[in-house]
Design an enzyme around this catalytic site. Sequence first.
Site, PDB file in Angstrom:
ATOM      1  N   PRO A   1      21.322 137.340  45.258  1.00  0.00           N
ATOM      2  CA  PRO A   1      21.308 136.844  43.879  1.00  0.00           C
ATOM      3  C   PRO A   1      22.712 136.440  43.437  1.00  0.00           C
ATOM      4  O   PRO A   1      23.704 137.003  43.884  1.00  0.00           O
ATOM      5  CB  PRO A   1      20.800 138.048  43.074  1.00  0.00           C
ATOM      6  CG  PRO A   1      20.132 138.937  44.069  1.00  0.00           C
ATOM      7  CD  PRO A   1      20.846 138.720  45.361  1.00  0.00           C
ATOM      8  N   GLY A   2      22.772 135.458  42.531  1.00  0.00           N
ATOM      9  CA  GLY A   2      24.055 135.037  42.008  1.00  0.00           C
ATOM     10  C   GLY A   2      24.314 133.563  42.241  1.00  0.00           C
ATOM     11  O   GLY A   2      23.544 132.876  42.922  1.00  0.00           O
TER      12      GLY A   2
ATOM     13  N   ARG B   1      25.705 130.375  43.883  1.00  0.00           N
ATOM     14  CA  ARG B   1      26.040 130.041  45.261  1.00  0.00           C
ATOM     15  C   ARG B   1      27.540 129.773  45.385  1.00  0.00           C
ATOM     16  O   ARG B   1      28.128 129.053  44.590  1.00  0.00           O
ATOM     17  CB  ARG B   1      25.250 128.824  45.736  1.00  0.00           C
ATOM     18  CG  ARG B   1      23.747 129.034  45.784  1.00  0.00           C
ATOM     19  CD  ARG B   1      23.374 130.039  46.883  1.00  0.00           C
ATOM     20  NE  ARG B   1      21.949 130.111  47.120  1.00  0.00           N
ATOM     21  CZ  ARG B   1      21.148 131.034  46.614  1.00  0.00           C
ATOM     22  NH1 ARG B   1      21.648 131.978  45.810  1.00  0.00           N
ATOM     23  NH2 ARG B   1      19.857 131.046  46.894  1.00  0.00           N
ATOM     24  N   GLY B   2      28.151 130.329  46.422  1.00  0.00           N
ATOM     25  CA  GLY B   2      29.578 130.159  46.619  1.00  0.00           C
ATOM     26  C   GLY B   2      29.931 128.785  47.162  1.00  0.00           C
ATOM     27  O   GLY B   2      29.108 128.117  47.801  1.00  0.00           O
ATOM     28  N   MET B   3      31.171 128.379  46.924  1.00  0.00           N
ATOM     29  CA  MET B   3      31.643 127.084  47.416  1.00  0.00           C
ATOM     30  C   MET B   3      32.205 127.184  48.830  1.00  0.00           C
ATOM     31  O   MET B   3      32.358 126.183  49.515  1.00  0.00           O
ATOM     32  CB  MET B   3      32.693 126.514  46.468  1.00  0.00           C
ATOM     33  CG  MET B   3      32.129 126.097  45.115  1.00  0.00           C
ATOM     34  SD  MET B   3      33.353 125.270  44.071  1.00  0.00           S
ATOM     35  CE  MET B   3      34.296 126.665  43.492  1.00  0.00           C
TER      36      MET B   3
ATOM     37  N   LYS C   1      28.057 137.894  54.740  1.00  0.00           N
ATOM     38  CA  LYS C   1      28.768 136.715  54.250  1.00  0.00           C
ATOM     39  C   LYS C   1      29.208 135.853  55.432  1.00  0.00           C
ATOM     40  O   LYS C   1      29.855 136.361  56.360  1.00  0.00           O
ATOM     41  CB  LYS C   1      29.988 137.143  53.427  1.00  0.00           C
ATOM     42  CG  LYS C   1      29.650 138.100  52.298  1.00  0.00           C
ATOM     43  CD  LYS C   1      30.878 138.616  51.557  1.00  0.00           C
ATOM     44  CE  LYS C   1      31.443 137.578  50.641  1.00  0.00           C
ATOM     45  NZ  LYS C   1      32.465 138.168  49.727  1.00  0.00           N
TER      46      LYS C   1
ATOM     47  N   ASP D   1      35.766 146.886  50.648  1.00  0.00           N
ATOM     48  CA  ASP D   1      36.065 146.861  52.081  1.00  0.00           C
ATOM     49  C   ASP D   1      35.004 146.019  52.784  1.00  0.00           C
ATOM     50  O   ASP D   1      33.857 145.950  52.361  1.00  0.00           O
ATOM     51  CB  ASP D   1      36.066 148.288  52.632  1.00  0.00           C
ATOM     52  CG  ASP D   1      36.667 148.364  54.028  1.00  0.00           C
ATOM     53  OD1 ASP D   1      37.428 147.453  54.412  1.00  0.00           O
ATOM     54  OD2 ASP D   1      36.377 149.342  54.735  1.00  0.00           O
TER      55      ASP D   1
END
Length: 572
Positions: A318-319, A321-323, A338, A373
């Site tokens: 969720p959230g 979307r990263g670039m 990730k 971490d």
Amino acid sequence: MSYASDQIAQQILSGFDRYRRIFRDLTAGARARFEQARWNDIQEASTLRINAYEEQVQETADQLASSAPLGDQVRDVAVWPDIRQSYIALIDQRFDDELAETWFNSVFCSLHQHDQISDDTMFVHSTRPVTRPPSRISLTRGFISEGSLQGLAHQILSEYSFDVPWEDMTRDVDMIVNQLQQGLPDWAQMDRGLTAEMVQSVFYRNKGAYLVGRLISQQEQWPFVLPLVNREHQGISVDTVITDESDVSIIFSFTRSYFMVECAVPSELIAFIKRLIPGKHLAELYTAIGFYKQGKSEFYRSLIAHLTHSDDRFIMAPGVRGMVMSVFTLPRFNTVFKIIKDRFAPSKNIDRTTVIEKYRLVKRHDRVGRMADTQEFADFRFPRDRFDPECLQELLEVAPSTVIEEGDTILIRHCWTERRMTPLNIYLENASEQQTYDALLDYGKAIKELAAANIFPGDMLLKNFGVTRHGRVVFYDYDEISYLTEVNFRVIPEALYPEQEMASEPWYSVSPNDVFPEEFPVFLFADMHQRRLFSRLHGDLFEASYWQGLQEQIRAGQVLDVYPYRRAAESA
């Protein structure tokens, strides 16, 4: 088993012993660094200890590969089941045997492809017994109150002697008694058998030291942690008393640098801490005391077990979307995965190598509780049917060089794992007024504590911070971080005439490392209520002078104070 297998197993174990000596020597030096207030040396020693593992694994692997006549045997994966059996015999009587297994895995992986990993060639699952007889090496010592909290506190402080005197032991004893009177039930305070069971070794991290144990009365127990500080030229003092499980959990958090604590039998120390904070996973506890590779092994085993015993499927996290990164998760497994996208958004002027360097920097740096971490993995293989179709489609679209289809298997060539948190922007959407206040207060504290550790987050948008189960705000998106001292904080020059202010382009020159804090309010907050509240709580963050002052302190060699707990003075 062949003679060659025995020799190779012995060389692997010799490499492990070499690493363990380095680890122990760096850990043993923590007391002197604390006593002598060598704060900068503490960070250096922490980095050296983290780096020592990979360095010694590589040295061991290189020695094996180049040794004659064993080199050919080492490169033949068919020989490794015999090497493994020889190794099991060597480590069976050791007190750090679980760490020795993980070391063996690391050496194997440095010499062979990940698709050759199996329980025949290495230790995917541990061969160590779940329960074993106690080592009989003393881990703790007990102190009995005999009905006097004053006497109990005095016994404990008298037992832990340093080469620096206590600043005021009488004052500290009184403070401990006062805190226990507030935190313990009356019947426990009056119990003549009330016992403090304390780990004999002191836990050191950053500028602090911790006495860690538990209070036991009539089959009830409470965590009991005494954080110590060393004020230069004044002496050592107890900073507060911690008896709440949640507060102890935060001290051992996945967002903090690793403790330096001497322990002859790591599994027994972990078992003791687990009794204090049973909600912590073994992976986090091993990591917390510096055995981050063992933490990685424990995490991987728990992931395998979860996939085996559940029907959980990977979905996109969720959230927003990263670039740079694409993030996916298992709904019932408290971790995100990730991966780096093949192509970044045009506004991101970085490359893949730089992103990897940033994440590895965080691993080595003092995290002061404000950066999560991570564990770095290569060549994860998962069944295709464990992916939600939309999730798999997105991953294949944004990262085809990392996410590879191999028939019914999906190969993830490179990823990081990180504890899952609620993105701060999502948290605030449903937060009450008090929760909003608390979150924004802690968001500002997070930025300030990162800055105190010489870290500038770069992209400080709410979506790049998460809220933990304890309500703490933590930074987790590292692709734009830099050292604070590398940033040029500026005030926007006054416009010479009104037309300049109305122009679409700035009327002043802007260099790559220039940052203008007065732009933060509009950049960070679309919600006017949140903007005004944050300005009231942390308006100093919008002034270039605040950041410049921190830079001057850091360049002068000062290590600023950051406390991972509520202090006694704050509780009063």
